[in-house]
Design a protein around this motif. Structure first.
Motif, PDB file in Angstrom:
ATOM      1  N   LEU A  67      52.214  10.623  -1.661  1.00 24.61           N
ATOM      2  CA  LEU A  67      51.750   9.874  -0.429  1.00 24.61           C
ATOM      3  C   LEU A  67      52.438  10.510   0.656  1.00 24.61           C
ATOM      4  N   PRO A  68      53.510  11.134   0.839  1.00 25.51           N
ATOM      5  CA  PRO A  68      53.832  11.654   2.232  1.00 25.51           C
ATOM      6  C   PRO A  68      53.066  13.007   2.223  1.00 25.51           C
ATOM      7  N   TRP A  69      52.543  13.751   1.120  1.00 22.05           N
ATOM      8  CA  TRP A  69      51.883  15.012   1.365  1.00 22.05           C
ATOM      9  C   TRP A  69      50.411  14.506   1.664  1.00 22.05           C
ATOM     10  N   LEU A  70      49.984  13.462   1.353  1.00 20.42           N
ATOM     11  CA  LEU A  70      48.456  13.172   1.759  1.00 20.42           C
ATOM     12  C   LEU A  70      48.382  12.580   2.982  1.00 20.42           C
ATOM     13  N   ASP A  71      49.674  11.724   3.602  1.00 20.30           N
ATOM     14  CA  ASP A  71      49.635  11.542   4.847  1.00 20.30           C
ATOM     15  C   ASP A  71      49.754  12.748   5.957  1.00 20.30           C
ATOM     16  N   ALA A  72      50.445  13.625   5.309  1.00 20.43           N
ATOM     17  CA  ALA A  72      50.216  15.217   6.387  1.00 20.43           C
ATOM     18  C   ALA A  72      49.191  15.671   6.530  1.00 20.43           C
ATOM     19  N   PHE A  73      48.337  15.716   5.296  1.00 26.37           N
ATOM     20  CA  PHE A  73      47.063  16.103   4.997  1.00 26.37           C
ATOM     21  C   PHE A  73      46.218  15.530   5.877  1.00 26.37           C
ATOM     22  N   GLN A  74      45.872  14.301   6.080  1.00 27.50           N
ATOM     23  CA  GLN A  74      45.075  13.385   6.583  1.00 27.50           C
ATOM     24  C   GLN A  74      45.463  13.671   8.397  1.00 27.50           C
ATOM     25  N   ALA A  75      46.751  13.688   8.563  1.00 24.13           N
ATOM     26  CA  ALA A  75      47.229  13.961   9.883  1.00 24.13           C
ATOM     27  C   ALA A  75      46.490  15.459  10.573  1.00 24.13           C
ATOM     28  N   GLU A  76      46.350  16.391   9.635  1.00 19.12           N
ATOM     29  CA  GLU A  76      45.881  17.632   9.938  1.00 19.12           C
ATOM     30  C   GLU A  76      44.592  17.641   9.712  1.00 19.12           C
ATOM     31  N   TYR A  77      43.840  17.050   9.013  1.00 17.63           N
ATOM     32  CA  TYR A  77      42.368  16.601   9.093  1.00 17.63           C
ATOM     33  C   TYR A  77      41.791  15.203   9.373  1.00 17.63           C
ATOM     34  N   PRO A  78      41.913  14.665  10.476  1.00 14.27           N
ATOM     35  CA  PRO A  78      41.884  13.315  10.755  1.00 14.27           C
ATOM     36  C   PRO A  78      40.521  12.561  10.505  1.00 14.27           C
ATOM     37  N   ALA A  79      39.630  13.670  10.253  1.00 14.54           N
ATOM     38  CA  ALA A  79      37.868  13.010  10.085  1.00 14.54           C
ATOM     39  C   ALA A  79      37.982  12.865   8.643  1.00 14.54           C
ATOM     40  N   ILE A  80      39.029  13.071   7.675  1.00 18.42           N
ATOM     41  CA  ILE A  80      39.008  12.849   6.376  1.00 18.42           C
ATOM     42  C   ILE A  80      39.549  11.348   6.000  1.00 18.42           C
ATOM     43  N   SER A  81      39.140  10.377   5.355  1.00 18.66           N
ATOM     44  CA  SER A  81      39.419   9.132   5.029  1.00 18.66           C
ATOM     45  C   SER A  81      39.914   9.137   3.661  1.00 18.66           C
ATOM     46  N   LEU A  82      40.994   8.301   3.323  1.00 12.68           N
ATOM     47  CA  LEU A  82      41.600   8.217   2.018  1.00 12.68           C
ATOM     48  C   LEU A  82      41.485   6.837   1.471  1.00 12.68           C
ATOM     49  N   GLN A  83      40.990   6.777   0.266  1.00 11.90           N
ATOM     50  CA  GLN A  83      41.078   5.315  -0.557  1.00 11.90           C
ATOM     51  C   GLN A  83      41.724   5.820  -1.711  1.00 11.90           C
ATOM     52  N   LEU A  84      43.069   4.907  -1.817  1.00 14.93           N
ATOM     53  CA  LEU A  84      43.909   5.514  -2.796  1.00 14.93           C
ATOM     54  C   LEU A  84      44.252   4.456  -3.871  1.00 14.93           C
ATOM     55  N   TYR A  85      44.172   4.676  -5.169  1.00 16.78           N
ATOM     56  CA  TYR A  85      44.273   3.704  -6.297  1.00 16.78           C
ATOM     57  C   TYR A  85      45.450   4.143  -7.016  1.00 16.78           C
ATOM     58  N   VAL A  86      46.617   3.409  -7.163  1.00 19.16           N
ATOM     59  CA  VAL A  86      47.967   3.872  -7.730  1.00 19.16           C
ATOM     60  C   VAL A  86      47.963   2.825  -8.843  1.00 19.16           C
TER      61      VAL A  86
END
Length: 300
Positions: A108-127
């Protein structure tokens, strides 16, 4: 000349068994969809569907041509996507499933940082610790531990050298001591993982050619809960090293029997088809690999 939109109507109609359903999926009118099929059949000089007032089915020629049309649509979409991605920032929606512990506390922290770097990417997560059925569930990608049972899936290693490790909290070790060998696990309270009514109470250590039967007063189908119990000093856990790296570094957990090599549990990014390995997915794969390598360096 063949048109991409005509091929898309043909493939969608074959997949859905209905011209009206294909039209709805492509957001066009049934009349336009019907015209597209007629135009394609005239261009090919083939009859692709046998039509009646109540049914629509592929002809033998249509079934043969469908394989080629599907591949042509895939390649054209892939080419368009590559050009589009080359012209603008990475964008799109990624639907990703991942295990509970590593998902919440590492990915989750890695994906948060990834999305901050590429803000046009949307994430939908299933845990969830249950393995996602990628053919039935609405996910594009899955982050999974272990080797793949389904060889048809495409696997991209993220943490290829990850293994399980025996860990316990300092408080537990002060009260009960540490095992000096694998056989001594039998006298300890071992925190076990359960999934699909199967209790994992036989801990495997392939490098030692040994399987140890363990016992304990707690088990859960949530791997994050097992880790939390270990941090709370309630027993010994046999966890993915990636799950507990932060706890080991912070001193919340200690590594037991460090000379014993645990079971291999590589973390992999998985998708169903190579056509799904888009520039966005490649960038995500490379980003997660880099984060893992950095984590290993800081933990060394």
């Amino acid at each position: 000349m063949l048109r991409l939109d005509d091929l898309e109507v043909f493939v969608s109609t074959a997949d859905r068994g209905s011209l009206s359903a294909a039209a709805r999926s492509l957001d066009i009118s049934p009349a336009l969809a019907s015209a597209a099929l007629k135009r394609l059949e005239e261009e090919l000089q083939l009859r692709l569907f046998a039509r009646t007032t109540r049914s629509l089915r592929l002809t033998a020629e249509g079934e043969h041509y469908l394989r080629h049309a599907r591949e042509a649509v895939r390649q054209l979409r892939e080419g368009h996507e590559a050009i589009r991605q080359g012209q603008q920032e990475l964008a799109g929606l990624l639907k990703i499933s991942m295990p509970s512990d590593v998902g919440r506390n590492v990915l989750l922290p890695w994906l948060d940082a990834f999305q901050a770097e590429y803000p046009a990417i949307s994430l939908q997560l299933y845990v969830s610790d249950r393995v996602a059925d990628m053919y039935r569930q609405p996910v594009d990608l899955a982050l999974r531990y272990g080797r793949l049972d389904d060889s048809s899936l495409v696997a991209m290693p993220i943490a290829a050298d990850n293994r399980r490790a025996l860990v316990a909290a300092p408080d537990y070790l002060r009260k009960h001591g540490a095992p000096s060998n694998l056989d001594e696990l039998a006298r300890h309270n071992c925190l076990r993982f359960a999934l699909d009514d199967m209790l994992y109470d036989r801990w495997a250590f392939p490098a030692q050619d040994k399987v140890v039967q363990v016992r304990g007063n707690r088990s859960s189908d949530d791997a994050d809960l097992v880790r939390r119990w270990a941090v709370a000093g309630l027993g010994i856990a046999y966890k993915s090293r990636l799950d507990v790296t932060a706890d080991l570094k912070a001193g919340r957990l200690r590594l037991l029997l460090p000379d014993v090599m645990g079971e291999e549990v590589p973390l992999q990014l998985v998708c169903m088809h190579r056509s799904q390995v888009t520039p966005v997915v490649i960038r995500l794969r490379d980003y997660l690999r880099a984060q893992y390598e950095q984590l290993c360096e800081t933990a060394a």
